[in-house]
Design an enzyme around this catalytic site. Sequence first.
Site, PDB file in Angstrom:
ATOM      1  N   GLY A   1       0.820  -1.215   0.000  1.00  0.00           N
ATOM      2  CA  GLY A   1       0.000   0.000   0.000  1.00  0.00           C
ATOM      3  C   GLY A   1       0.851   1.261   0.000  1.00  0.00           C
ATOM      4  O   GLY A   1       1.945   1.289   0.559  1.00  0.00           O
TER       5      GLY A   1
ATOM      6  N   ARG B   1       1.306  -5.642  -5.044  1.00  0.00           N
ATOM      7  CA  ARG B   1       1.288  -6.562  -3.905  1.00  0.00           C
ATOM      8  C   ARG B   1       1.759  -7.975  -4.254  1.00  0.00           C
ATOM      9  O   ARG B   1       1.516  -8.909  -3.491  1.00  0.00           O
ATOM     10  CB  ARG B   1      -0.123  -6.621  -3.305  1.00  0.00           C
ATOM     11  CG  ARG B   1      -0.554  -5.335  -2.600  1.00  0.00           C
ATOM     12  CD  ARG B   1      -1.737  -5.581  -1.672  1.00  0.00           C
ATOM     13  NE  ARG B   1      -2.177  -4.360  -1.026  1.00  0.00           N
ATOM     14  CZ  ARG B   1      -1.674  -3.883   0.110  1.00  0.00           C
ATOM     15  NH1 ARG B   1      -0.695  -4.506   0.716  1.00  0.00           N
ATOM     16  NH2 ARG B   1      -2.152  -2.765   0.632  1.00  0.00           N
TER      17      ARG B   1
ATOM     18  N   ASP C   1       5.601  -7.948   5.690  1.00  0.00           N
ATOM     19  CA  ASP C   1       5.699  -9.092   4.769  1.00  0.00           C
ATOM     20  C   ASP C   1       6.743  -8.855   3.687  1.00  0.00           C
ATOM     21  O   ASP C   1       7.531  -9.751   3.368  1.00  0.00           O
ATOM     22  CB  ASP C   1       4.348  -9.359   4.092  1.00  0.00           C
ATOM     23  CG  ASP C   1       3.393 -10.071   5.040  1.00  0.00           C
ATOM     24  OD1 ASP C   1       3.880 -10.643   6.036  1.00  0.00           O
ATOM     25  OD2 ASP C   1       2.174 -10.041   4.791  1.00  0.00           O
TER      26      ASP C   1
ATOM     27  N   LYS D   1       8.106   0.652   5.590  1.00  0.00           N
ATOM     28  CA  LYS D   1       7.000   1.461   5.075  1.00  0.00           C
ATOM     29  C   LYS D   1       5.675   0.884   5.497  1.00  0.00           C
ATOM     30  O   LYS D   1       5.496  -0.328   5.450  1.00  0.00           O
ATOM     31  CB  LYS D   1       7.071   1.461   3.550  1.00  0.00           C
ATOM     32  CG  LYS D   1       5.877   2.055   2.854  1.00  0.00           C
ATOM     33  CD  LYS D   1       5.164   1.097   1.891  1.00  0.00           C
ATOM     34  CE  LYS D   1       4.458  -0.025   2.561  1.00  0.00           C
ATOM     35  NZ  LYS D   1       3.532  -0.799   1.727  1.00  0.00           N
ATOM     36  N   THR D   2       4.750   1.623   5.958  1.00  0.00           N
ATOM     37  CA  THR D   2       3.316   1.333   6.027  1.00  0.00           C
ATOM     38  C   THR D   2       2.626   2.388   6.883  1.00  0.00           C
ATOM     39  O   THR D   2       3.107   2.713   7.978  1.00  0.00           O
ATOM     40  CB  THR D   2       2.948  -0.068   6.554  1.00  0.00           C
ATOM     41  OG1 THR D   2       1.522  -0.139   6.664  1.00  0.00           O
ATOM     42  CG2 THR D   2       3.526  -0.425   7.918  1.00  0.00           C
TER      43      THR D   2
ATOM     44  N   ASP E   1       0.096   1.896   8.406  1.00  0.00           N
ATOM     45  CA  ASP E   1      -0.510   1.194   9.542  1.00  0.00           C
ATOM     46  C   ASP E   1       0.328   1.293  10.818  1.00  0.00           C
ATOM     47  O   ASP E   1      -0.175   1.055  11.912  1.00  0.00           O
ATOM     48  CB  ASP E   1      -0.741  -0.284   9.204  1.00  0.00           C
ATOM     49  CG  ASP E   1      -1.841  -0.477   8.169  1.00  0.00           C
ATOM     50  OD1 ASP E   1      -2.371   0.537   7.677  1.00  0.00           O
ATOM     51  OD2 ASP E   1      -2.164  -1.636   7.853  1.00  0.00           O
TER      52      ASP E   1
END
Length: 554
Positions: free
Chosen positions: A79, A143, A174, A200-201, A203
């Site tokens: 993402g 992805r 992941d 990175k994320t 979230d």
Amino acid sequence: MTKSALQIARAAYEPKMPEGLSGNVTIEEGAATESVRDQQEIQKLFPHTYGMPIVQFTQTPGTPGMAEPLNVGVILSGGQAPGGHNVIAGIFDGIKRLHADSRLYGFILGPAGLINHEYKELTGEIMDEYRNTGGFDIIGSGRTKLETTAQFDKGLGILKQLNIKAVVIIGGDDSNTNACVLAEYYASINAGVQVIGCPKTIDGDLKNEQIETSFGFDTACKVYSELIGNIQRDCNSARKYWHFIKVMGRSASHIALECALQTHPNVCIVSEEVAAKELSLDDIIDQIATVIVQRAEKGLNFGTVIIPEGLIEFIPAMKKLIGELNDFLAHNQEEFDLVRRSGKRDYIISKLSHKNSAIYASLPETVARQLTLDRDPHGNVQVSLIETEKLLAEMVKNRLDQWTKEGKYNGKFASITHFFGYEGRCAAPSNYDADYCYSLGYTASMLIAGGKTGYMSSVRNTTAPAAAWIAGGVPITMMMNMERRQGEMKPVIQKALVELEGAPFRYFESQREKWAVDTDYVYPGPIQYFGPTEVCDQPSKTLQLEQKGKIEIQ
Ligand code: FBP
């Protein structure tokens, strides 16, 4: 590309850097490391990249340089997160500083670009178009999972052809796990290609002792908090709506919690607490409805509820229901597809175990349908498609109607629902993310120059001014443990969920009763890129609480 005035001004912004990265860079190596758990298994699986030391960069006078040009490949994975372009700019400037003829190649649309040999050279001119901008559109993201040796071998073909010495994979837990597996494989066959990961994320769930935060979290939370603040000001003006606001965060509730710390909503649900206390959907509805009643007693028939995207899977009973549905649909999808739309709900009710069937039957029609839709490639339900915000709003309304009949409530209730996710993932990075990302990228290039592989780029001490940030690298194997994935034990980076003993949750817990009944909203306003440092350069509240135990400036 036509640019706004802000974009033009922003393009000239020079990210602040740690002192350790200026001048010549010397690598200091620490002691050998171990994985967080399951040391023997991880060591066995990663014989070439296990146990390496944490490294830290210090500055020595001079300019970094290499005798030969250094060609590097870069991949954006998963993402979008604000700041990705600055990571790439940091890598670009780093390798150009090492040797002016170095080249940077971007693989197109994520890991698939490496496998399918789709790439583009990122020149200085292209790079300058993207400095300090949001988005991943410079090369796109995807992805596709990089996990088989056939993929690794195919990738190696193009890496050799372009004389690429190292690949930087910018991704979440992941993707960085896969980066580690790739590093190990290339080391084991003496491929002559290093692999470096970057955290990175939005979230915020890729973090640990060494990795303070994943990039993008800061900007995304600031964007959502601006929107939540605007809604709070609106509802405090009109005084007639309850807003149910879902925010992204596939699994962990860091985004919801950070937004609550920034805006002081009346209710914020934290999935990790729901799981720890084994709360049911009913308990959550009760909690929200109780706050609504308390506020109604004070004449306050309005408010805000923040809901983390992943909530549904943290409610123990819902988790069991979803698990049975996943299994059932994996084996009976064809039969299910043949059932007419109007009969699907009854069909599922007739097939599930008694307990799960009763829970399923109690759900509103739309959510029941969403639970049976669109599995991801692993057969799991996609939580971002479940309208939890609507589910909660509808169930709260039913509960309040019931309490009205029982004479326990006589307020008014009208709700509006929102989902904030995509609105923040490609925002122009805050100064924090612009600086942090550029440093992560520059650090990656210095790790490559130092011959490292299987490392994640790390920049720490980021609540201090940027000059005092500490740059270096952490062996990815250090973050790993064994977990069951699709029925098999696999080495993976531990996902960081919200810690209920951690300072951010503790602080929220100490304030939430007050925020529930008082109207103590904060309206953070939009991200500021130019102006006083206390306005423009503040790290997230989560980071401030984690590192300093307090929020310095609201
Ligand atoms: P990453 O973990 O890959 O960074 O993505 C996180 C996220 O933004 C989640 O918050 C959200 O659930 C998911 O991506 C949405 O995925 P998609 O972009 O495929 O719709």
